[in-house]
Motif scaffolding. Structure first.
Motif, PDB file in Angstrom:
ATOM      1  N   ALA A   1       0.781  -1.095  -0.035  1.00 36.85           N
ATOM      2  CA  ALA A   1       0.029  -0.037  -0.010  1.00 36.85           C
ATOM      3  C   ALA A   1       0.860   1.224  -0.018  1.00 36.85           C
ATOM      4  O   ALA A   1       1.758   1.311   0.852  1.00 36.85           O
ATOM      5  CB  ALA A   1      -0.934  -0.035   1.087  1.00 36.85           C
ATOM      6  N   ILE A   2       0.397   2.239  -0.888  1.00 39.49           N
ATOM      7  CA  ILE A   2       1.392   3.641  -0.820  1.00 39.49           C
ATOM      8  C   ILE A   2       0.128   4.590  -0.939  1.00 39.49           C
ATOM      9  O   ILE A   2      -0.718   4.862  -1.671  1.00 39.49           O
ATOM     10  CB  ILE A   2       2.020   3.457  -2.062  1.00 39.49           C
ATOM     11  N   PRO A   3       0.328   5.496   0.097  1.00 40.25           N
ATOM     12  CA  PRO A   3      -0.698   6.908  -0.092  1.00 40.25           C
ATOM     13  C   PRO A   3      -0.346   7.687  -1.310  1.00 40.25           C
ATOM     14  O   PRO A   3       0.755   7.679  -1.581  1.00 40.25           O
ATOM     15  CB  PRO A   3      -0.213   7.616   1.277  1.00 40.25           C
ATOM     16  N   PHE A   4      -1.488   8.119  -1.663  1.00 38.15           N
ATOM     17  CA  PHE A   4      -1.104   9.252  -2.829  1.00 38.15           C
ATOM     18  C   PHE A   4      -2.387  10.053  -2.814  1.00 38.15           C
ATOM     19  O   PHE A   4      -3.527   9.906  -2.465  1.00 38.15           O
ATOM     20  CB  PHE A   4      -0.951   8.246  -4.162  1.00 38.15           C
ATOM     21  N   PHE A   5      -1.970  11.214  -3.834  1.00 33.50           N
ATOM     22  CA  PHE A   5      -3.201  12.115  -4.160  1.00 33.50           C
ATOM     23  C   PHE A   5      -3.078  11.902  -5.644  1.00 33.50           C
ATOM     24  O   PHE A   5      -2.215  11.739  -6.410  1.00 33.50           O
ATOM     25  CB  PHE A   5      -2.744  13.522  -3.877  1.00 33.50           C
ATOM     26  N   PHE A   6      -4.280  11.935  -6.354  1.00 38.68           N
ATOM     27  CA  PHE A   6      -4.586  11.776  -7.768  1.00 38.68           C
ATOM     28  C   PHE A   6      -5.096  13.182  -8.348  1.00 38.68           C
ATOM     29  O   PHE A   6      -6.061  13.586  -7.643  1.00 38.68           O
ATOM     30  CB  PHE A   6      -5.613  10.709  -8.007  1.00 38.68           C
ATOM     31  N   MET A   7      -4.107  13.763  -9.170  1.00 40.39           N
ATOM     32  CA  MET A   7      -4.586  15.293  -9.317  1.00 40.39           C
ATOM     33  C   MET A   7      -4.424  15.589 -10.938  1.00 40.39           C
ATOM     34  O   MET A   7      -3.791  14.982 -11.576  1.00 40.39           O
ATOM     35  CB  MET A   7      -3.660  16.311  -8.541  1.00 40.39           C
TER      36      MET A   7
ATOM     37  N   ARG B   1      -2.342  14.688 -15.888  1.00 42.20           N
ATOM     38  CA  ARG B   1      -3.086  14.361 -14.581  1.00 42.20           C
ATOM     39  C   ARG B   1      -2.061  13.082 -14.234  1.00 42.20           C
ATOM     40  O   ARG B   1      -1.461  12.306 -15.107  1.00 42.20           O
ATOM     41  CB  ARG B   1      -4.413  14.019 -14.646  1.00 42.20           C
ATOM     42  N   GLY B   2      -1.918  12.641 -12.930  1.00 46.28           N
ATOM     43  CA  GLY B   2      -1.406  11.408 -12.542  1.00 46.28           C
ATOM     44  C   GLY B   2      -1.351  11.366 -10.951  1.00 46.28           C
ATOM     45  O   GLY B   2      -1.659  12.248 -10.305  1.00 46.28           O
ATOM     46  N   PRO B   3      -0.684  10.527 -10.459  1.00 44.72           N
ATOM     47  CA  PRO B   3      -0.446  10.223  -8.941  1.00 44.72           C
ATOM     48  C   PRO B   3       0.493  11.249  -8.383  1.00 44.72           C
ATOM     49  O   PRO B   3       1.665  11.705  -9.243  1.00 44.72           O
ATOM     50  CB  PRO B   3      -0.200   8.913  -8.679  1.00 44.72           C
ATOM     51  N   TYR B   4       0.397  12.019  -7.269  1.00 52.42           N
ATOM     52  CA  TYR B   4       1.378  12.618  -6.621  1.00 52.42           C
ATOM     53  C   TYR B   4       1.723  12.003  -5.213  1.00 52.42           C
ATOM     54  O   TYR B   4       0.777  11.737  -4.593  1.00 52.42           O
ATOM     55  CB  TYR B   4       0.591  14.141  -6.259  1.00 52.42           C
ATOM     56  N   PHE B   5       2.845  11.711  -5.126  1.00 42.53           N
ATOM     57  CA  PHE B   5       3.301  10.745  -4.064  1.00 42.53           C
ATOM     58  C   PHE B   5       4.330  11.570  -3.242  1.00 42.53           C
ATOM     59  O   PHE B   5       4.849  12.693  -3.591  1.00 42.53           O
ATOM     60  CB  PHE B   5       4.108   9.441  -4.360  1.00 42.53           C
ATOM     61  N   ASN B   6       4.394  11.333  -1.783  1.00 43.21           N
ATOM     62  CA  ASN B   6       5.436  11.849  -0.712  1.00 43.21           C
ATOM     63  C   ASN B   6       6.683  10.888  -1.146  1.00 43.21           C
ATOM     64  O   ASN B   6       6.506   9.812  -1.331  1.00 43.21           O
ATOM     65  CB  ASN B   6       5.101  11.661   0.571  1.00 43.21           C
ATOM     66  N   ARG B   7       7.870  11.640  -1.609  1.00 44.94           N
ATOM     67  CA  ARG B   7       9.022  10.912  -1.978  1.00 44.94           C
ATOM     68  C   ARG B   7       9.303   9.781  -1.020  1.00 44.94           C
ATOM     69  O   ARG B   7       9.783   8.883  -1.230  1.00 44.94           O
ATOM     70  CB  ARG B   7      10.246  11.752  -2.230  1.00 44.94           C
ATOM     71  N   ASP B   8       9.096  10.245   0.419  1.00 39.40           N
ATOM     72  CA  ASP B   8       9.331   9.234   1.367  1.00 39.40           C
ATOM     73  C   ASP B   8       8.612   7.811   1.464  1.00 39.40           C
ATOM     74  O   ASP B   8       9.036   6.888   2.019  1.00 39.40           O
ATOM     75  CB  ASP B   8       9.351   9.622   2.805  1.00 39.40           C
TER      76      ASP B   8
ATOM     77  N   LEU C   1       7.001  14.501  -4.302  1.00 43.04           N
ATOM     78  CA  LEU C   1       7.315  15.666  -3.304  1.00 43.04           C
ATOM     79  C   LEU C   1       8.032  15.246  -2.286  1.00 43.04           C
ATOM     80  O   LEU C   1       7.648  14.240  -1.711  1.00 43.04           O
ATOM     81  CB  LEU C   1       6.019  16.417  -3.095  1.00 43.04           C
ATOM     82  N   SER C   2       8.922  16.309  -1.638  1.00 41.30           N
ATOM     83  CA  SER C   2       9.325  16.036  -0.399  1.00 41.30           C
ATOM     84  C   SER C   2       9.842  17.714  -0.032  1.00 41.30           C
ATOM     85  O   SER C   2      10.084  18.612  -0.733  1.00 41.30           O
ATOM     86  CB  SER C   2      10.694  15.301  -0.457  1.00 41.30           C
ATOM     87  N   ARG C   3       9.997  17.648   1.486  1.00 38.41           N
ATOM     88  CA  ARG C   3      10.647  19.122   1.919  1.00 38.41           C
ATOM     89  C   ARG C   3      11.799  19.464   1.194  1.00 38.41           C
ATOM     90  O   ARG C   3      12.667  18.373   1.352  1.00 38.41           O
ATOM     91  CB  ARG C   3      10.462  19.009   3.259  1.00 38.41           C
ATOM     92  N   SER C   4      12.287  20.431   0.852  1.00 34.38           N
ATOM     93  CA  SER C   4      13.290  20.894   0.615  1.00 34.38           C
ATOM     94  C   SER C   4      14.468  20.935   1.521  1.00 34.38           C
ATOM     95  O   SER C   4      14.041  21.706   2.397  1.00 34.38           O
ATOM     96  CB  SER C   4      13.477  22.089  -0.449  1.00 34.38           C
ATOM     97  N   ASP C   5      15.516  20.738   1.466  1.00 33.53           N
ATOM     98  CA  ASP C   5      16.800  21.064   2.257  1.00 33.53           C
ATOM     99  C   ASP C   5      17.306  22.370   1.945  1.00 33.53           C
ATOM    100  O   ASP C   5      18.286  22.846   2.715  1.00 33.53           O
ATOM    101  CB  ASP C   5      17.855  19.803   2.308  1.00 33.53           C
ATOM    102  N   GLY C   6      17.075  23.023   0.680  1.00 35.52           N
ATOM    103  CA  GLY C   6      17.616  24.088   0.128  1.00 35.52           C
ATOM    104  C   GLY C   6      17.388  25.290   0.822  1.00 35.52           C
ATOM    105  O   GLY C   6      16.260  25.385   1.697  1.00 35.52           O
ATOM    106  N   ASP C   7      18.099  26.566   0.654  1.00 35.31           N
ATOM    107  CA  ASP C   7      17.989  27.671   1.354  1.00 35.31           C
ATOM    108  C   ASP C   7      16.535  28.376   0.653  1.00 35.31           C
ATOM    109  O   ASP C   7      15.826  29.088   1.510  1.00 35.31           O
ATOM    110  CB  ASP C   7      18.916  28.567   1.312  1.00 35.31           C
TER     111      ASP C   7
END
Length: 363
Positions: free
Chosen positions: A5-11, A17-24, A65-71
């Motif tokens: 099972a993988i959580p996702f948003f479909f947008m 259009r397509g699935p949007y995942f949390n990279r983690d 998608l993931s939170r960025s470590d960049g400034d």
């Protein structure tokens, strides 16, 4: 356990259009990730019957998608173009239409906290290194998908998502004009090879005996054109320093002709083995830049002013798309600084997607 099972948003993002995942929530290894995405989309069947793809390239796209470590950036956006009938994944390109949904999806996923009214989300496009600011409508701190903005290729109206693309020049090849020339002649056809948001090979439609106003279906049925175009695309890629691209969707191919519907220029964009039913956001930036750059294959097709930013209106197979390009002429030459577009997005579904455990057993 027979499935993972993988959580996702479909947008819907723009005209894709397509699935949007949390990279983690996905495997770190790219080979395993490719297998997971192929299973999720259902690649290998024209209807993607064993997955959530829609049977065409604009509906087999994936955002991670993931939170960025960049400034600078709030979110890192990693894109994948998944095959329809071929079981393959290309991690080289990015997609500006899918990017239209990244801001809303980041808020929905809890990666970004929305403000009351509007929320600006700074996005790092991992595949190309581009920086993009997305302005999302968030009344009362909640993403709004309702609005009065209409984009050609999508029925109805929705809330606007304003995108400002920065540092898009040379993202893949390292150069604005990767071959070092404004025009190259390949197999008797003049082309401009340009890398702005997306590396492209651009030609005039009439050089192939085309009008440039053909429908996507008419072009897809012209097998002789595709054979000629693909040979030129592969040789152009070699000249651009991209190597063998026979199994890659980049560089993309574009055709230009004089406008007939009040726009700046008529354009057709290829993905590259099918004509895009509308227009890619990244491709639109590159084509608009080609129109503005002196001496390219677009020379003479559109009357241009010297104002910057310049509004370039591309007539595509389903309507028009506006691109506001900020540029300057300097001692160093012609320089593209940024490009702005307005798109829309909509959340279609959210929940859990399943792939066979034999493909991946999960983290």
């Amino acid at each position: 356990m027979s499935q993972t099972a993988i959580p996702f948003f479909f947008m819907r993002g723009g005209t894709s259009r397509g699935p949007y995942f949390n990279r983690d929530d996905l495997p770190a290894d790219l080979d395993v990730l490719a297998d997971v995405l192929v299973a999720a989309v259902g690649s290998g069947h024209p209807l993607n019957i064993d997955g959530i793809g829609g049977g065409v390239a604009v509906t087999t796209k994936v955002a991670m998608l993931s939170r960025s470590d960049g400034d600078w950036a709030d979110v890192d956006y990693f894109f994948a173009q998944v095959g329809v009938e071929e079981r393959r994944v290309d991690f080289k390109p990015t997609c500006g239409n899918i990017l239209s949904g990244v801001g809303p999806a980041a808020i929905e996923m809890g990666l970004v906290t929305a403000r009351d009214g509007e929320t600006t989300i700074n996005i790092h496009a991992v595949n190309t290194g581009a920086k993009v600011s997305a302005l999302v409508q968030t009344p009362h701190g909640v993403v709004s998908y309702d609005g009065d903005t209409q984009i050609d290729g999508v029925p109805g109206k929705a809330a606007p998502v304003a995108l400002q693309f920065m540092e898009t020049v040379g993202g893949v090849t390292g150069s604005f004009l990767p071959t070092g020339n404004v025009i190259d002649t390949i197999d008797g056809i003049d082309v401009t090879c340009m890398d702005v948001a997306m590396p492209m090979v651009i030609a005039r439609a009439d050089s192939f005996g085309l009008k440039g106003y053909e429908s996507a279906t008419e072009l897809d049925d012209n097998k002789g054109f595709y054979t000629h175009m693909e040979a030129i695309r592969r040789e152009a890629a070699r000249l651009m320093g991209m190597g063998d691209v026979s199994n890659s969707v980049t560089p993309k191919f574009g055709l230009l002709a004089k406008a007939t519907q009040g726009g700046s220029v008529a354009a057709r964009y290829f993905m590259p083995w099918k004509c895009h039913p509308t227009m890619a956001v990244t491709g639109a930036q590159c084509l608009a830049s080609c129109v503005l750059t002196p001496g390219t294959v677009a020379n003479g097709l559109a009357p241009l002013s010297n104002e910057s930013p310049a509004l370039i209106v591309l007539e595509h197979a389903s309507g028009k798309i506006d691109v506001a390009v900020d540029y300057e002429h300097s001692a160093a030459g012609f320089e593209i600084k940024s490009a702005g577009l307005v798109r829309t997005a909509r959340k279609l579904a959210s929940g859990t997607l399943f792939v066979p455990a034999k493909v991946w057993e999960g983290n």
